[in-house]
Design a protein around this motif. Structure first.
Motif, mmCIF file in Angstrom:
data_model
loop_
_atom_site.group_PDB
_atom_site.id
_atom_site.type_symbol
_atom_site.label_atom_id
_atom_site.label_comp_id
_atom_site.label_asym_id
_atom_site.label_seq_id
_atom_site.Cartn_x
_atom_site.Cartn_y
_atom_site.Cartn_z
ATOM 1 N N GLU A 228 3.233 21.274 0.351
ATOM 2 C CA GLU A 228 3.870 21.458 1.643
ATOM 3 C C GLU A 228 4.229 22.929 1.864
ATOM 4 O O GLU A 228 4.048 23.470 2.974
ATOM 5 C CB GLU A 228 5.132 20.597 1.736
ATOM 6 C CG GLU A 228 5.851 20.689 3.074
ATOM 7 C CD GLU A 228 7.082 19.801 3.122
ATOM 8 O OE1 GLU A 228 7.841 19.909 4.122
ATOM 9 O OE2 GLU A 228 7.297 19.025 2.180
ATOM 10 N N ALA A 229 4.709 23.597 0.813
ATOM 11 C CA ALA A 229 5.048 25.014 0.931
ATOM 12 C C ALA A 229 3.805 25.850 1.217
ATOM 13 O O ALA A 229 3.845 26.790 2.026
ATOM 14 C CB ALA A 229 5.722 25.493 -0.350
ATOM 15 N N THR A 230 2.697 25.511 0.584
ATOM 16 C CA THR A 230 1.448 26.239 0.817
ATOM 17 C C THR A 230 0.971 26.048 2.247
ATOM 18 O O THR A 230 0.508 26.994 2.903
ATOM 19 C CB THR A 230 0.368 25.769 -0.169
ATOM 20 O OG1 THR A 230 0.830 25.955 -1.509
ATOM 21 C CG2 THR A 230 -0.925 26.557 0.016
ATOM 22 N N GLN A 231 1.068 24.822 2.754
ATOM 23 C CA GLN A 231 0.671 24.560 4.142
ATOM 24 C C GLN A 231 1.534 25.340 5.124
ATOM 25 O O GLN A 231 1.037 25.881 6.114
ATOM 26 C CB GLN A 231 0.753 23.064 4.442
ATOM 27 C CG GLN A 231 -0.378 22.252 3.839
ATOM 28 C CD GLN A 231 -0.380 20.829 4.366
ATOM 29 O OE1 GLN A 231 0.655 20.193 4.476
ATOM 30 N NE2 GLN A 231 -1.549 20.335 4.706
ATOM 31 N N ASN A 232 2.845 25.420 4.835
ATOM 32 C CA ASN A 232 3.735 26.186 5.694
ATOM 33 C C ASN A 232 3.355 27.662 5.687
ATOM 34 O O ASN A 232 3.368 28.329 6.733
ATOM 35 C CB ASN A 232 5.185 26.009 5.250
ATOM 36 C CG ASN A 232 5.730 24.623 5.548
ATOM 37 O OD1 ASN A 232 5.236 23.936 6.444
ATOM 38 N ND2 ASN A 232 6.729 24.206 4.797
ATOM 39 N N PHE A 233 3.005 28.160 4.515
ATOM 40 C CA PHE A 233 2.614 29.562 4.400
ATOM 41 C C PHE A 233 1.329 29.843 5.180
ATOM 42 O O PHE A 233 1.212 30.857 5.884
ATOM 43 C CB PHE A 233 2.418 29.923 2.922
ATOM 44 C CG PHE A 233 1.818 31.280 2.697
ATOM 45 C CD1 PHE A 233 2.573 32.429 2.869
ATOM 46 C CD2 PHE A 233 0.493 31.409 2.318
ATOM 47 C CE1 PHE A 233 2.013 33.680 2.670
ATOM 48 C CE2 PHE A 233 -0.078 32.650 2.119
ATOM 49 C CZ PHE A 233 0.693 33.803 2.293
ATOM 50 N N LEU A 234 0.367 28.942 5.083
ATOM 51 C CA LEU A 234 -0.922 29.138 5.747
ATOM 52 C C LEU A 234 -0.890 28.747 7.222
ATOM 53 O O LEU A 234 -1.806 29.091 7.979
ATOM 54 C CB LEU A 234 -2.000 28.312 5.025
ATOM 55 C CG LEU A 234 -2.301 28.719 3.577
ATOM 56 C CD1 LEU A 234 -3.276 27.724 2.950
ATOM 57 C CD2 LEU A 234 -2.868 30.136 3.510
ATOM 58 N N TYR B 116 6.283 14.962 -11.575
ATOM 59 C CA TYR B 116 5.168 15.880 -11.336
ATOM 60 C C TYR B 116 4.592 15.693 -9.937
ATOM 61 O O TYR B 116 4.260 16.659 -9.243
ATOM 62 C CB TYR B 116 4.072 15.651 -12.379
ATOM 63 C CG TYR B 116 4.324 16.277 -13.735
ATOM 64 C CD1 TYR B 116 5.518 16.918 -14.025
ATOM 65 C CD2 TYR B 116 3.363 16.206 -14.735
ATOM 66 C CE1 TYR B 116 5.746 17.477 -15.274
ATOM 67 C CE2 TYR B 116 3.583 16.774 -15.986
ATOM 68 C CZ TYR B 116 4.773 17.403 -16.249
ATOM 69 O OH TYR B 116 4.991 17.966 -17.485
ATOM 70 N N VAL B 117 4.457 14.448 -9.512
ATOM 71 C CA VAL B 117 3.902 14.168 -8.184
ATOM 72 C C VAL B 117 4.803 14.766 -7.104
ATOM 73 O O VAL B 117 4.330 15.432 -6.166
ATOM 74 C CB VAL B 117 3.738 12.653 -7.961
ATOM 75 C CG1 VAL B 117 3.388 12.354 -6.497
ATOM 76 C CG2 VAL B 117 2.649 12.099 -8.876
ATOM 77 N N ARG B 118 6.090 14.533 -7.218
ATOM 78 C CA ARG B 118 7.024 15.053 -6.222
ATOM 79 C C ARG B 118 6.997 16.573 -6.182
ATOM 80 O O ARG B 118 7.019 17.186 -5.100
ATOM 81 C CB ARG B 118 8.434 14.543 -6.518
ATOM 82 C CG ARG B 118 8.612 13.056 -6.224
ATOM 83 C CD ARG B 118 9.838 12.488 -6.901
ATOM 84 N NE ARG B 118 11.056 13.216 -6.552
ATOM 85 C CZ ARG B 118 12.224 13.031 -7.167
ATOM 86 N NH1 ARG B 118 12.314 12.153 -8.159
ATOM 87 N NH2 ARG B 118 13.285 13.712 -6.806
ATOM 88 N N ALA B 119 6.930 17.220 -7.357
ATOM 89 C CA ALA B 119 6.885 18.682 -7.397
ATOM 90 C C ALA B 119 5.594 19.201 -6.775
ATOM 91 O O ALA B 119 5.603 20.203 -6.043
ATOM 92 C CB ALA B 119 7.006 19.165 -8.837
ATOM 93 N N THR B 120 4.480 18.522 -7.042
ATOM 94 C CA THR B 120 3.196 18.936 -6.471
ATOM 95 C C THR B 120 3.185 18.755 -4.967
ATOM 96 O O THR B 120 2.649 19.587 -4.229
ATOM 97 C CB THR B 120 2.053 18.128 -7.111
ATOM 98 O OG1 THR B 120 2.057 18.346 -8.522
ATOM 99 C CG2 THR B 120 0.702 18.565 -6.551
ATOM 100 N N GLN B 121 3.782 17.675 -4.488
ATOM 101 C CA GLN B 121 3.866 17.454 -3.037
ATOM 102 C C GLN B 121 4.668 18.560 -2.362
ATOM 103 O O GLN B 121 4.298 19.045 -1.289
ATOM 104 C CB GLN B 121 4.477 16.078 -2.751
ATOM 105 C CG GLN B 121 3.572 14.909 -3.091
ATOM 106 C CD GLN B 121 4.281 13.565 -2.975
ATOM 107 O OE1 GLN B 121 5.514 13.495 -3.013
ATOM 108 N NE2 GLN B 121 3.523 12.498 -2.850
ATOM 109 N N ARG B 122 5.755 18.983 -3.004
ATOM 110 C CA ARG B 122 6.565 20.069 -2.433
ATOM 111 C C ARG B 122 5.791 21.381 -2.433
ATOM 112 O O ARG B 122 5.857 22.161 -1.471
ATOM 113 C CB ARG B 122 7.873 20.217 -3.211
ATOM 114 C CG ARG B 122 8.861 19.073 -3.003
ATOM 115 C CD ARG B 122 10.241 19.428 -3.523
ATOM 116 N NE ARG B 122 10.240 19.621 -4.966
ATOM 117 C CZ ARG B 122 10.478 18.661 -5.848
ATOM 118 N NH1 ARG B 122 10.721 17.415 -5.429
ATOM 119 N NH2 ARG B 122 10.480 18.920 -7.143
ATOM 120 N N LEU B 123 5.040 21.627 -3.508
ATOM 121 C CA LEU B 123 4.243 22.850 -3.577
ATOM 122 C C LEU B 123 3.155 22.852 -2.505
ATOM 123 O O LEU B 123 2.901 23.875 -1.858
ATOM 124 C CB LEU B 123 3.617 22.974 -4.968
ATOM 125 C CG LEU B 123 2.691 24.179 -5.192
ATOM 126 C CD1 LEU B 123 3.444 25.492 -4.994
ATOM 127 C CD2 LEU B 123 2.077 24.119 -6.594
#
Length: 332
Positions: free
Chosen positions: A89-95, A80-87
């Motif tokens: 990071e994806a949000t930061q890239n989008f913003l 769960y932690v790894r999946a949340t970290q990836r999410l």
């Protein structure tokens, strides 16, 4: 004479959610053996000496409990932690925002004497062994209790541990700062020895990979406002929440046993807040502990803590021997 609630009623109510409603239950229920199989090939990193150090007063924490219950849970949380970290990071890239680390926050709730502290400490030790999460901090919400002077002034000493005895606004500010990725966020410390918040004493949370927040009422909510304005709850800052559950009769027994052990140990120190109980006879000590449980801890459990159980992502159901018999995992 009023009748005291029986533990079996609460246990049957919890079990009926899955057994009676079947596919309507929000949880998948695992017996101990089935849950243990989900460990896969996760290695057991804790030595017996460390397990002994993590064990709470009058609790059973064996190597088997770590292997069969906590290793599968640490594996799940790591995923769960790894999946949340990836999410994130994806949000930061989008913003297009600058990257900074935000801790994954785990809440641990449950009654007095159910073993929350032991569960939190074991998870802290195991999760710190996983690659990518070397820094795992633990904070208890006891530090956010109002000082005894405030509780006495407000007539709340007999309500200590109830929601109104906590400085919720300070706790919310602490969690908001942690979740914002701020460095060096301080939390107050509580001493069970002096039974009070320690003045000018804090613990620092400095951008850990994971933060575990352990406390009685961390899943507590209140009525939503009619105007629809946002009111943050402590659990709003959690990425995952755990509730430790047991029958009411067992919880009372464990509380009394712990009280009796403390009477022979910590209470004997003249500086202890409860030193006056050290000289009680066995019979008087049992009567005192039972009275405290039924007057304060049981009402708090029934009114404030147990009703939040179904808000947890995971429920650990303990049996009479303090060992976890069932694991209830919320369906995604």
């Amino acid at each position: 004479m009023s009748r005291r609630p029986r533990g079996g009623t609460a246990g049957r109510a919890l079990k009926s959610i899955a057994a009676t409603n079947g596919e309507l239950s929000p949880y998948r229920v695992f017996r101990r053996d089935d849950w243990a199989a989900l460990r896969a090939d996760t290695p057991q990193p804790l030595q017996e000496r460390e397990i002994e150090r993590l064990r709470g007063l009058n609790e059973r924490l064996s190597t088997e409990e770590v292997v069969e219950i906590y290793l599968p849970l640490s594996r799940l949380l790591n995923l769960y932690v790894r999946a949340t970290q990836r999410l994130f990071e994806a949000t930061q890239n989008f913003l297009g925002t600058a990257g900074h680390k935000v801790p994954y926050v785990i809440g641990v709730a449950g009654s007095v004497a159910v073993g929350k502290s032991t569960t939190a400490r074991v998870l802290q030790a195991l999760l710190a062994r996983w690659p990518g999460t070397p820094r795992v901090d633990l904070v208890t919400t006891d530090g956010f209790l109002y000082p005894n002077a405030h509780l006495e002034r407000e007539g709340l000493m007999e309500r200590k541990g109830f929601p109104e005895s906590f400085d919720i606004q300070s706790l919310l500010r602490f969690l908001a700062r942690v979740k914002a990725g701020e460095p060096a966020v301080r939390a107050p410390l509580y001493s069970h020895f002096v039974y009070d918040v320690l003045p000018d004493t804090t613990v620092t949370v400095d951008r850990p990979d994971i933060l575990i927040v352990e406390g009685l009422n961390v899943l507590q909510t209140s009525r939503p406002p009619r105007d629809g304005k946002a009111i943050p709850f402590v659990s709003d800052y959690f990425d995952f929440s755990i509730y430790l559950d047991a029958e009411l009769d067992e919880l009372e027994k464990w509380y009394v046993q712990r009280f009796m052990t403390l009477r022979e140990t910590a209470f004997r120190d003249p500086g202890a807040y409860f030193h006056r109980f050290a000289s009680l006879s066995d019979e008087a000590a049992v009567e005192t502990a039972t009275g405290i449980w039924r007057r304060i801890n049981l009402p708090n459990l029934l009114e404030s803590i147990q009703p939040t159980r179904q808000r947890a992502d995971l429920i650990l159901k303990k049996g009479p021997d303090h060992l976890i018999e069932e694991v209830w995992l919320r369906k995604l």
